[in-house]
Design a protein around this motif. Sequence first.
Motif, PDB file in Angstrom:
ATOM      1  N   GLY B 190      -5.248   1.170   1.166  1.00 44.68           N
ATOM      2  CA  GLY B 190      -5.103   1.893  -0.357  1.00 44.68           C
ATOM      3  C   GLY B 190      -4.441   2.798   0.108  1.00 44.68           C
ATOM      4  N   LYS B 230      -1.742  -0.927  -1.436  1.00 48.44           N
ATOM      5  CA  LYS B 230      -2.110  -0.873  -2.339  1.00 48.44           C
ATOM      6  C   LYS B 230      -1.974   0.938  -2.967  1.00 48.44           C
ATOM      7  N   TYR B 232      -2.198   5.086  -5.285  1.00 57.40           N
ATOM      8  CA  TYR B 232      -2.945   5.700  -5.939  1.00 57.40           C
ATOM      9  C   TYR B 232      -2.674   6.543  -6.241  1.00 57.40           C
ATOM     10  N   GLU B 248     -13.117   3.990  -6.532  1.00 58.72           N
ATOM     11  CA  GLU B 248     -12.691   3.392  -7.049  1.00 58.72           C
ATOM     12  C   GLU B 248     -11.688   2.182  -6.034  1.00 58.72           C
ATOM     13  N   CYS B 249     -10.646   3.501  -5.319  1.00 61.16           N
ATOM     14  CA  CYS B 249     -10.068   2.591  -4.407  1.00 61.16           C
ATOM     15  C   CYS B 249     -11.200   2.358  -3.411  1.00 61.16           C
ATOM     16  N   ASN B 251     -13.442   0.130  -3.557  1.00 61.43           N
ATOM     17  CA  ASN B 251     -14.047  -0.762  -3.662  1.00 61.43           C
ATOM     18  C   ASN B 251     -12.774  -1.819  -3.552  1.00 61.43           C
ATOM     19  N   GLU B 252     -11.775  -1.362  -4.122  1.00 63.74           N
ATOM     20  CA  GLU B 252     -10.716  -2.212  -3.207  1.00 63.74           C
ATOM     21  C   GLU B 252     -10.026  -2.532  -2.596  1.00 63.74           C
ATOM     22  N   THR B 253     -10.816  -1.788  -1.477  1.00 61.10           N
ATOM     23  CA  THR B 253      -9.549  -1.554  -0.159  1.00 61.10           C
ATOM     24  C   THR B 253     -10.414  -1.861   1.265  1.00 61.10           C
TER      25      THR B 253
END
Lengths: 439, 439
Positions: B190, B230, B232, B248-249, B251-253
């Motif tokens: 991310g 990704k 952001y 949040e970032c 969590n996704e990376t």
Amino acid sequence: MTVTKRTPLPVAEAVAKILKQSTNWNMERVALIHCDNRVLAEDITATHDVPPFDRSPYDGFAIFSNDTKEATENNPVRLKVLETIGAGQIAINEVTSGTAIRIMTGAKIPAGADAVIMLELVKELEDQGGSFIEIKRSVKKNENISFQGEDTKQGILLAEKGTRITPGVIAILATFGYDEVLVFKQPVVGILSTGSELLDVHEELQPGKIRNSNAYMAAAQVRSMGAEVKLYQHRKDDFDSLYQNVKECLNETDIMITTGGVSVGDYDFLPAIYEKLGAEVLFNKIAMRPGSVTTIAVHEGKWLFGLSGNPSACFVGCELFVRPVILSGMKMKKIHCGVVKAILGSDFPKPNPFTRFVRATLIEESGQKIVTPAGLDKSSSVSSLLHANGLIVLPGGTRGWEQGSEVGVLTWNGEGSEWPWDYPLFSKSSAIRTAERQP
Amino acid sequence: MTVTKRTPLPVAEAVAKILKQSTNWNMERVALIHCDNRVLAEDITATHDVPPFDRSPYDGFAIFSNDTKEATENNPVRLKVLETIGAGQIAINEVTSGTAIRIMTGAKIPAGADAVIMLELVKELEDQGGSFIEIKRSVKKNENISFQGEDTKQGILLAEKGTRITPGVIAILATFGYDEVLVFKQPVVGILSTGSELLDVHEELQPGKIRNSNAYMAAAQVRSMGAEVKLYQHRKDDFDSLYQNVKECLNETDIMITTGGVSVGDYDFLPAIYEKLGAEVLFNKIAMRPGSVTTIAVHEGKWLFGLSGNPSACFVGCELFVRPVILSGMKMKKIHCGVVKAILGSDFPKPNPFTRFVRATLIEESGQKIVTPAGLDKSSSVSSLLHANGLIVLPGGTRGWEQGSEVGVLTWNGEGSEWPWDYPLFSKSSAIRTAERQP
């Protein structure tokens, strides 16, 4: 079928003949986040100055430099801080004599200010009258200001059509607002494997048959050059069905590579198929090993590359002949393999009646490049190909080569070259002189 | 907020500290046609001998060599041709004394035959009795036979886990029937850009603002290393919302790169955010330029790279620190940039209190590598970055450098290195000695 006589063309002449054909791929607009390694089809110019405004390169205070003229350790000057601006913010106030504006890296220099003093060099104070700073040194006019346009002036040509898009190019494109980029379309390369001995990768081995590895290898090679690939297979040793197959494949692609079927064996139908198609055969024999039977033709704006089924010849044919066609159609400058000089790391005893291309491993040891043929030791030749990162070029008409000789090597991992074929070590006379110099 | 004191770590120690963390990406099976440039997560062994059977390397005739013992120009021997087999076909007949089988390249040697004579060396004849050949020379036993297993023996280790998949590796995988390959998953990186001054690429320029180029550049860099990206963006200069965004970032990376916000300015919230997360900060200051405020932390198996918003620092940070994390998680060996020696092509007058990394263009002229800093001439610095293909490393504690000095250069286009940081020219003492040797 009788053995056809063919006149072998020197490699450099074969490549030159290919380049006489003009190749132009189409263009398309691609989003910036999807254009890694694509090739620019438009010139890129600076759409604005960089920096786009006078800005602060540090966190500090924007001041009027004249205020600090007399400032010393014992005689500090005190300035009133009017406001604080971060990057992206615009000051509301103007800096006048006796005032300062706290400014963060990247923020626009406020009107009236003509210098910036770094945060670390001032003392910050608070009293009822507000915030103040004390400065104990003089600051020169224009100190710590990055001026508008000092990096790049609006309108300057930054990257030419034909430039491969690297992370550095992407930074430029983003800076100047190119959220979509005009790039060359990836030509579609069809790879048609011929030969009833070929099994597909998922098939079990059968007596007398082998799996098709050339197609997958060539596919990866041309993808790395920037092409899209379609795989075709033809297993019947039958002229008419192969002819139909070639025609269909040619309809769906810009470049068609066939592997196998170009030699003079009983099932080598490609020469006759080119004739029936009415394709213009540029040449059907090259003075090289491997791949002497390489046949290259053009037909209605499409390319036909007839490579031999020999894995080594197939590999070399893609690098030497397919590469410049793919890259010249994108208007790149360095459309050929790169070329470097290296020391031969082991003897190569075979004589070279024709120019020989040997897959090899090129390494660098204390600034010295050493190249060792892959697969000389037969028992591990397959695995040594894994590490091949260059092609040793041994000029035609030379005998075996001794360890320690200087040789020219073609490489495909680097930036390529505009025309490698004039390289001195690729010609017999210089190559022999060099070899003789060795112990 | 006060100026925080941080202790700068030497670059090599910073990298070593990163490598002490163990990084392991997951694995997945990928179709052979989609695994270009991925990294093997399994050892590849030969599933059969290569060649898988004794075969003919030429178009010719499979014979019983003893029949030709007496054959000469004046005393040719005549053999009856029993049949013709192409590659992939199996002979119905056995070769016995006085007979031959016409055989194409790659076909399996028929039972009874112990040699092959090339097509060009025989005379083919037809009469009522059938087809015959005449041979005018003796042929040795085993001549022109490629024996089963002579290239590779079944069971041999060909490519190790951690090998990048090149066209050569693909050829091996296809040969041995790997239609799917176990490779390392691409870690998700991310990239969170912070800073209220940042416009997105498609936006019009506004006073005091610039477009975000770092994120797109870093994205292309880490994609080239084998990661997925990704993007952001965070534009509010506000601690709480940035904290939420980072969480949040994360969590996704697998890896999170932030650009900007790591310094000591009023809006540099990252240090405090790492603290609130409870992340383990490996270091927050490195003895280098640019990028001294680079902060690297780990948190619950995820990586946090806090790079400065300076484009050069951001580029260097990705190459020096993010690269080895991405590649070590794939068990690659050469997880760092490559390193070469080059001659400085122009003066670099700035002193180097800390190790300096200078984006530069490395070229080779008649075997001599020459490296020239990009962007020294400020008016074209943006465009010169386009052609940067290396980082000059100037050891900390050195003064300006003169044209002609030997310098060490980190590169990212080649094969990388296992540990570049012991390179002699990267240490102050050897570097100075070298510089003194120059005219």
